[in-house]
Write a protein that holds these residues in place. Structure first.
Motif, PDB file in Angstrom:
ATOM      1  N   GLU A  39       0.826  -1.306   0.148  1.00  0.00           N
ATOM      2  CA  GLU A  39       0.054  -0.153   0.112  1.00  0.00           C
ATOM      3  C   GLU A  39       0.799   1.284  -0.330  1.00  0.00           C
ATOM      4  OE1 GLU A  39      -4.131  -1.583   2.557  1.00  0.00           O
ATOM      5  OE2 GLU A  39      -2.205  -1.161   3.585  1.00  0.00           O
ATOM      6  N   ARG A  40       1.675   1.228   1.041  1.00  0.00           N
ATOM      7  CA  ARG A  40       3.277   2.144   0.496  1.00  0.00           C
ATOM      8  C   ARG A  40       3.523   2.954  -0.958  1.00  0.00           C
ATOM      9  NH1 ARG A  40       6.518   0.390   5.480  1.00  0.00           N
ATOM     10  NH2 ARG A  40       4.823   0.383   7.436  1.00  0.00           N
ATOM     11  N   ILE A  41       4.354   1.718  -1.351  1.00  0.00           N
ATOM     12  CA  ILE A  41       4.625   1.722  -2.534  1.00  0.00           C
ATOM     13  C   ILE A  41       3.007   2.215  -3.438  1.00  0.00           C
ATOM     14  CG2 ILE A  41       5.309   0.423  -4.310  1.00  0.00           C
ATOM     15  CD1 ILE A  41       6.575  -1.048  -1.975  1.00  0.00           C
ATOM     16  N   ARG A  42       2.462   1.614  -3.680  1.00  0.00           N
ATOM     17  CA  ARG A  42       1.255   2.122  -4.397  1.00  0.00           C
ATOM     18  C   ARG A  42       0.758   3.295  -3.673  1.00  0.00           C
ATOM     19  NH1 ARG A  42      -3.807  -1.230  -3.562  1.00  0.00           N
ATOM     20  NH2 ARG A  42      -4.242  -0.340  -1.863  1.00  0.00           N
ATOM     21  N   TYR A  43       0.158   3.684  -2.991  1.00  0.00           N
ATOM     22  CA  TYR A  43       0.844   5.793  -2.944  1.00  0.00           C
ATOM     23  C   TYR A  43       1.390   5.863  -2.969  1.00  0.00           C
ATOM     24  CZ  TYR A  43      -1.922   9.145   0.434  1.00  0.00           C
ATOM     25  OH  TYR A  43      -2.283  10.279  -0.126  1.00  0.00           O
ATOM     26  N   VAL A  44       2.514   6.223  -2.700  1.00  0.00           N
ATOM     27  CA  VAL A  44       3.983   7.002  -3.090  1.00  0.00           C
ATOM     28  C   VAL A  44       3.362   7.076  -4.609  1.00  0.00           C
ATOM     29  CG1 VAL A  44       6.226   7.317  -3.142  1.00  0.00           C
ATOM     30  CG2 VAL A  44       4.603   7.521  -1.041  1.00  0.00           C
ATOM     31  N   GLU A  45       3.465   5.614  -5.358  1.00  0.00           N
ATOM     32  CA  GLU A  45       4.066   5.783  -7.206  1.00  0.00           C
ATOM     33  C   GLU A  45       2.635   6.627  -7.450  1.00  0.00           C
ATOM     34  OE1 GLU A  45       4.563   1.903  -7.460  1.00  0.00           O
ATOM     35  OE2 GLU A  45       6.703   2.096  -7.237  1.00  0.00           O
ATOM     36  N   TYR A  46       1.535   6.700  -6.721  1.00  0.00           N
ATOM     37  CA  TYR A  46       0.793   7.309  -7.575  1.00  0.00           C
ATOM     38  C   TYR A  46       0.755   8.814  -6.815  1.00  0.00           C
ATOM     39  CZ  TYR A  46      -4.556   9.237  -7.591  1.00  0.00           C
ATOM     40  OH  TYR A  46      -5.549  10.056  -8.163  1.00  0.00           O
ATOM     41  N   ALA A  47       0.869   9.189  -5.993  1.00  0.00           N
ATOM     42  CA  ALA A  47       1.107  10.379  -5.807  1.00  0.00           C
ATOM     43  C   ALA A  47       2.292  10.660  -7.317  1.00  0.00           C
ATOM     44  CB  ALA A  47       1.946  10.495  -4.520  1.00  0.00           C
ATOM     45  N   PHE A  55      -2.502  14.669   1.005  1.00  0.00           N
ATOM     46  CA  PHE A  55      -2.557  13.693   1.429  1.00  0.00           C
ATOM     47  C   PHE A  55      -4.231  12.664   0.794  1.00  0.00           C
ATOM     48  CE2 PHE A  55      -0.044  13.967   5.080  1.00  0.00           C
ATOM     49  CZ  PHE A  55       1.389  13.342   4.429  1.00  0.00           C
ATOM     50  N   ILE A  56      -4.165  12.031   0.201  1.00  0.00           N
ATOM     51  CA  ILE A  56      -5.670  11.221   0.042  1.00  0.00           C
ATOM     52  C   ILE A  56      -6.279  10.574   0.856  1.00  0.00           C
ATOM     53  CG2 ILE A  56      -5.678  12.763  -2.176  1.00  0.00           C
ATOM     54  CD1 ILE A  56      -5.475   9.415  -3.177  1.00  0.00           C
ATOM     55  N   ASP A  57      -6.679  10.309   1.455  1.00  0.00           N
ATOM     56  CA  ASP A  57      -7.033   8.675   1.995  1.00  0.00           C
ATOM     57  C   ASP A  57      -6.583   7.476   1.777  1.00  0.00           C
ATOM     58  OD1 ASP A  57      -8.279   6.123   3.760  1.00  0.00           O
ATOM     59  OD2 ASP A  57     -10.286   8.379   4.371  1.00  0.00           O
ATOM     60  N   PRO A  58      -6.167   6.690   1.759  1.00  0.00           N
ATOM     61  CA  PRO A  58      -5.510   5.855   1.002  1.00  0.00           C
ATOM     62  C   PRO A  58      -6.662   4.452   0.445  1.00  0.00           C
ATOM     63  CG  PRO A  58      -4.065   6.284   2.780  1.00  0.00           C
ATOM     64  CD  PRO A  58      -5.402   7.565   3.096  1.00  0.00           C
ATOM     65  N   ILE A  59      -7.691   4.604   0.490  1.00  0.00           N
ATOM     66  CA  ILE A  59      -8.750   3.652   0.460  1.00  0.00           C
ATOM     67  C   ILE A  59      -9.036   4.444  -1.070  1.00  0.00           C
ATOM     68  CG2 ILE A  59      -9.735   3.484   2.977  1.00  0.00           C
ATOM     69  CD1 ILE A  59     -12.118   4.833   2.066  1.00  0.00           C
ATOM     70  N   GLU A  60      -8.824   5.377  -1.417  1.00  0.00           N
ATOM     71  CA  GLU A  60      -9.046   5.983  -2.882  1.00  0.00           C
ATOM     72  C   GLU A  60      -8.680   4.738  -3.572  1.00  0.00           C
ATOM     73  OE1 GLU A  60      -9.674   9.921  -3.841  1.00  0.00           O
ATOM     74  OE2 GLU A  60      -9.695  10.547  -1.400  1.00  0.00           O
ATOM     75  N   LEU A  61      -7.272   4.605  -3.720  1.00  0.00           N
ATOM     76  CA  LEU A  61      -6.102   4.242  -3.764  1.00  0.00           C
ATOM     77  C   LEU A  61      -6.905   2.326  -4.152  1.00  0.00           C
ATOM     78  CD1 LEU A  61      -2.783   5.117  -3.422  1.00  0.00           C
ATOM     79  CD2 LEU A  61      -4.668   5.956  -5.088  1.00  0.00           C
ATOM     80  N   ASP A  62      -7.575   1.524  -3.322  1.00  0.00           N
ATOM     81  CA  ASP A  62      -8.534   0.392  -3.200  1.00  0.00           C
ATOM     82  C   ASP A  62      -8.793  -0.015  -4.103  1.00  0.00           C
ATOM     83  OD1 ASP A  62     -10.164  -1.753  -2.628  1.00  0.00           O
ATOM     84  OD2 ASP A  62      -9.072  -2.492  -0.244  1.00  0.00           O
ATOM     85  N   PRO A  63      -8.417  -1.205  -5.599  1.00  0.00           N
ATOM     86  CA  PRO A  63      -8.724  -1.157  -6.869  1.00  0.00           C
ATOM     87  C   PRO A  63     -10.497  -1.412  -6.830  1.00  0.00           C
ATOM     88  CG  PRO A  63      -7.040  -2.605  -6.404  1.00  0.00           C
ATOM     89  CD  PRO A  63      -7.429  -1.589  -4.853  1.00  0.00           C
TER      90      PRO A  63
END
Length: 124
Positions: A39-47, A55-63
Motif C-alpha cells: 500500500e505504501r509503494i502504491r500510494y507513493v507511486e500514485y502520488a 494527502f488523500i485517503d489511502p482507501i481511494e487507491l483500493d482497486p
C-alpha cells in the motif's frame, strides 16, 4: 529495471512523499506507517504519477473502492455545478461532507475528506 529494495523502505518512501507534499518527513513517515508495504509503494507511486500535493485517503487507491469513490466524486461535481452546495466559500466543505455521507450510507465506505487528511491546510 527494478529499484533496490532500500528505495522502498518506509523512510525512502516518506522522503519521496515529502518531495511532493512539502510535509515534514516525520509526518510522512507517520502517515505511511500504518499501511502495508504494498500500500505504501502504491500510494507513493500514485502520488508521483498524479502530481498529488496533498494527502488523500489511502482507501481511494483500493482497486475495489476506487471506482465507487470516482463515481461519487463525479456525482458530487455535477451537484456542485448545479449549485446544490451553494456558491463561493464553503462549497468544498459541503461537497466533501456530502461525499463522506454518501460513501458511508450508500456504500459502507468510511472515507476521510481532504481536510481530514490535511489538517494543517486551509480549505475554502
Amino acid at each position: 529495471m527494478q529499484e533496490p529494495a532500500e528505495s522502498n523502505s518506509l523512510n525512502a518512501l516518506a522522503m519521496r512523499l515529502r518531495r511532493l507534499t512539502s510535509v515534514p518527513p516525520l509526518m510522512c513517515v507517520e502517515f505511511l506507517r500504518p499501511l502495508s508495504e504494498h500500500e505504501r509503494i502504491r500510494y507513493v507511486e500514485y502520488a508521483e504519477s498524479s502530481g498529488l500535493s496533498l494527502f488523500i485517503d489511502p482507501i481511494e487507491l483500493d482497486p475495489e473502492i476506487m471506482p465507487v469513490v470516482a463515481a461519487v466524486r463525479e456525482r458530487a461535481g455535477r451537484l456542485r455545478d448545479d449549485g446544490q452546495f451553494g456558491r463561493g466559500m464553503g462549497t468544498g466543505g459541503r461537497l466533501h461532507a456530502w461525499m463522506k455521507g454518501e460513501l458511508a450510507q450508500q456504500h459502507g465506505i468510511q472515507w476521510r475528506t481532504p481536510p481530514e487528511m490535511n489538517p494543517g491546510v486551509a480549505f475554502d
